[in-house]
Design a protein around this motif. Structure first.
Motif, mmCIF file in Angstrom:
data_model
loop_
_atom_site.group_PDB
_atom_site.id
_atom_site.type_symbol
_atom_site.label_atom_id
_atom_site.label_comp_id
_atom_site.label_asym_id
_atom_site.label_seq_id
_atom_site.Cartn_x
_atom_site.Cartn_y
_atom_site.Cartn_z
ATOM 1 N N ALA A 1 43.565 28.501 40.929
ATOM 2 C CA ALA A 1 44.840 28.486 39.600
ATOM 3 C C ALA A 1 44.313 27.469 38.264
ATOM 4 N N HIS A 2 43.222 26.596 38.792
ATOM 5 C CA HIS A 2 41.906 25.866 37.658
ATOM 6 C C HIS A 2 41.575 27.273 37.507
ATOM 7 N N LEU A 3 40.641 27.969 38.108
ATOM 8 C CA LEU A 3 39.685 29.122 37.738
ATOM 9 C C LEU A 3 40.696 29.845 36.840
ATOM 10 N N ILE A 4 42.128 30.440 37.321
ATOM 11 C CA ILE A 4 42.528 31.462 36.715
ATOM 12 C C ILE A 4 43.438 31.205 35.297
ATOM 13 N N ILE A 5 43.095 30.113 35.075
ATOM 14 C CA ILE A 5 43.620 29.472 33.620
ATOM 15 C C ILE A 5 42.663 29.579 32.990
ATOM 16 N N ALA A 6 41.360 29.067 33.553
ATOM 17 C CA ALA A 6 40.706 29.136 32.380
ATOM 18 C C ALA A 6 40.126 31.021 32.241
ATOM 19 N N ALA A 7 39.817 31.641 32.350
ATOM 20 C CA ALA A 7 39.991 33.271 32.603
ATOM 21 C C ALA A 7 41.035 33.776 31.732
ATOM 22 N N GLN A 8 41.620 32.924 31.927
ATOM 23 C CA GLN A 8 43.058 33.762 31.158
ATOM 24 C C GLN A 8 43.125 33.441 29.540
ATOM 25 N N LEU A 9 42.076 31.679 29.405
ATOM 26 C CA LEU A 9 41.906 31.105 27.922
ATOM 27 C C LEU A 9 41.050 31.681 27.835
ATOM 28 N N ALA A 10 39.520 31.874 28.596
ATOM 29 C CA ALA A 10 38.360 32.956 28.023
ATOM 30 C C ALA A 10 38.750 33.851 27.551
ATOM 31 N N HIS A 11 39.642 34.544 28.848
ATOM 32 C CA HIS A 11 39.515 36.544 28.644
ATOM 33 C C HIS A 11 40.750 37.063 28.057
ATOM 34 N N GLY A 12 41.729 36.641 28.565
ATOM 35 C CA GLY A 12 42.728 37.261 27.884
ATOM 36 C C GLY A 12 43.491 37.369 29.767
ATOM 37 N N THR A 13 44.777 38.104 29.252
ATOM 38 C CA THR A 13 45.836 37.891 30.386
ATOM 39 C C THR A 13 45.287 38.875 31.826
ATOM 40 N N GLU A 14 45.090 40.189 31.113
ATOM 41 C CA GLU A 14 44.345 41.440 31.477
ATOM 42 C C GLU A 14 43.395 41.057 33.002
ATOM 43 N N THR A 15 42.513 40.244 32.920
ATOM 44 C CA THR A 15 41.609 39.810 33.511
ATOM 45 C C THR A 15 41.737 38.991 34.164
ATOM 46 N N ALA A 16 42.819 37.807 34.246
ATOM 47 C CA ALA A 16 42.938 36.983 34.693
ATOM 48 C C ALA A 16 44.248 37.463 35.310
ATOM 49 N N LEU A 17 44.760 38.032 35.696
ATOM 50 C CA LEU A 17 45.402 39.499 36.798
ATOM 51 C C LEU A 17 44.858 39.641 37.542
ATOM 52 N N GLN A 18 43.231 40.661 37.097
ATOM 53 C CA GLN A 18 42.884 40.861 38.358
ATOM 54 C C GLN A 18 41.571 39.643 38.634
ATOM 55 N N LEU A 19 41.416 38.759 38.511
ATOM 56 C CA LEU A 19 40.941 37.725 39.086
ATOM 57 C C LEU A 19 42.201 37.051 40.159
ATOM 58 N N THR A 20 43.703 37.167 39.828
ATOM 59 C CA THR A 20 44.576 36.762 40.375
ATOM 60 C C THR A 20 44.660 37.522 41.440
ATOM 61 N N GLY A 21 44.430 38.266 41.384
ATOM 62 C CA GLY A 21 44.685 39.739 43.209
ATOM 63 C C GLY A 21 43.528 39.322 43.428
ATOM 64 N N ALA A 22 41.895 39.582 43.296
ATOM 65 C CA ALA A 22 40.308 39.379 44.118
ATOM 66 C C ALA A 22 40.474 37.658 44.722
ATOM 67 N N ILE A 23 41.408 36.612 44.657
ATOM 68 C CA ILE A 23 41.588 35.654 45.072
ATOM 69 C C ILE A 23 43.140 36.489 45.663
ATOM 70 N N MET A 24 43.494 36.093 45.459
ATOM 71 C CA MET A 24 44.604 36.118 46.866
ATOM 72 C C MET A 24 44.216 37.089 48.045
ATOM 73 N N ARG A 25 42.966 38.722 47.459
ATOM 74 C CA ARG A 25 42.568 39.315 48.585
ATOM 75 C C ARG A 25 41.689 38.552 49.375
ATOM 76 N N GLY A 26 40.997 37.729 48.928
ATOM 77 C CA GLY A 26 40.438 36.685 49.409
ATOM 78 C C GLY A 26 40.739 35.945 50.482
ATOM 79 N N VAL A 27 41.757 35.213 50.243
ATOM 80 C CA VAL A 27 42.745 34.742 50.916
ATOM 81 C C VAL A 27 43.317 35.626 52.215
ATOM 82 N N TRP A 28 43.800 36.383 51.759
ATOM 83 C CA TRP A 28 44.441 37.974 53.115
ATOM 84 C C TRP A 28 44.159 38.079 53.734
ATOM 85 N N ALA A 29 42.491 39.196 52.284
ATOM 86 C CA ALA A 29 41.906 40.418 53.632
ATOM 87 C C ALA A 29 40.427 40.059 53.531
#
Length: 200
Positions: free
Chosen positions: A94-122
Motif C-alpha cells: 500500500a505504501h508503494l502504491i501511494i509513493a507511486a501516485q505521489l511521484a508519478h500520478g494516479t494512472e501509474t499507481a493504478l497500473q502498479l496496483t493491478g500488478a501487485i494484485m496479480r502478484g498475489v493472486w496469479a
C-alpha cells in the motif's frame, strides 16, 4: 456533477483483484477521475464488525472459495484460490502504491496496483517482501529501489493513515469500496450499478 470516484481498496484483497481492471476501464470509458485510496483492513475490520479470514466460520471460508472460482471463471482472470503467500501483510504494498501516485500520478499507481494484485493472486508472489515489490515496480517501468525508499517516508505513512481513517469515518467496512456523488458501492459485484450512475 462531480466526475470523481473514490476507490478504497486493500492490495491483498481477492475481490479488489477481481474488480480492479474492470473498474479502471469503466472509469476511463466514462471519463471519471479515480481518487485512489489504499487502506489498512486490519484497522477497519475491528471497528466495522469484520473478521480476518482465519477467524471466519468454516462455512463462510468454504463459500468464499466457491465464489472466487465462479468469478475467476466468469471474468476469465487467472486466480490461485489459495495462493502461497496469503494471508499476507500488505502495508508495504500500500505504501508503494501511494509513493507511486505521489511521484508519478494516479494512472501509474493504478497500473502498479493491478500488478501487485496479480502478484498475489496469479503469480505466487510475496508482496510483503520489499525486493519482490521492487521487482514488480520494475516490471511496470518504474525505479523499484527508489520507489521503495520513497515508500518508507513519514509522508507516505501519513497518507496511508489518512486514507484508513477517512474510510472508517465514511463507514467503509470492506473492499473494494467505491464512493461516487456521495453514494457508496461495496464490492466488485456492484460495478454494474456504478456504471449506471457513471452514465447519468
Amino acid at each position: 456533477m462531480n466526475r470523481v470516484c473514490e476507490y478504497y481498496f486493500a492490495p491483498q484483497s481477492p475481490w479488489a483483484y477481481l474488480g480492479h481492471q474492470r473498474f479502471v476501464d469503466l472509469a476511463k470509458k466514462h471519463a471519471i477521475r479515480i481518487d485512489l485510496k489504499p487502506i489498512d483492513l486490519g484497522k477497519v475490520f475491528p471497528i466495522s464488525g469484520g473478521l480476518p479470514l482465519a477467524k471466519r466460520a468454516p462455512q463462510r471460508q468454504a463459500y468464499r472459495l466457491v465464489e472466487m472460482q465462479r468469478w475467476s471463471t466468469h471474468l476469465e482472470l487467472p486466480m490461485n484460490l489459495q495462493p502461497t503467500f496469503f494471508p499476507v501483510a500488505a502495508d508495504s504494498a500500500a505504501h508503494l502504491i501511494i509513493a507511486a501516485q505521489l511521484a508519478h500520478g494516479t494512472e501509474t499507481a493504478l497500473q502498479l496496483t493491478g500488478a501487485i494484485m496479480r502478484g498475489v493472486w496469479a503469480e505466487q508472489k510475496n508482496i510483503a517482501d520489499t525486493d519482490t515489490l521492487a521487482g514488480i515496480a520494475l516490471d511496470c517501468d518504474l525505479d523499484g529501489k527508489a520507489l521503495i525508499k520513497s515508500s518508507e517516508t513519514s509522508s507516505v505513512s501519513a497518507e496511508y493513515e489518512r486514507f484508513t481513517n477517512e474510510a472508517i469515518a465514511n463507514n467503509v467496512f470492506g473492499v473494494p469500496w467505491f464512493v461516487f456523488n456521495g453514494e457508496s458501492y461495496w464490492g466488485q459485484d456492484r460495478l454494474d450499478f456504478l456504471e449506471r450512475v457513471f452514465q447519468e
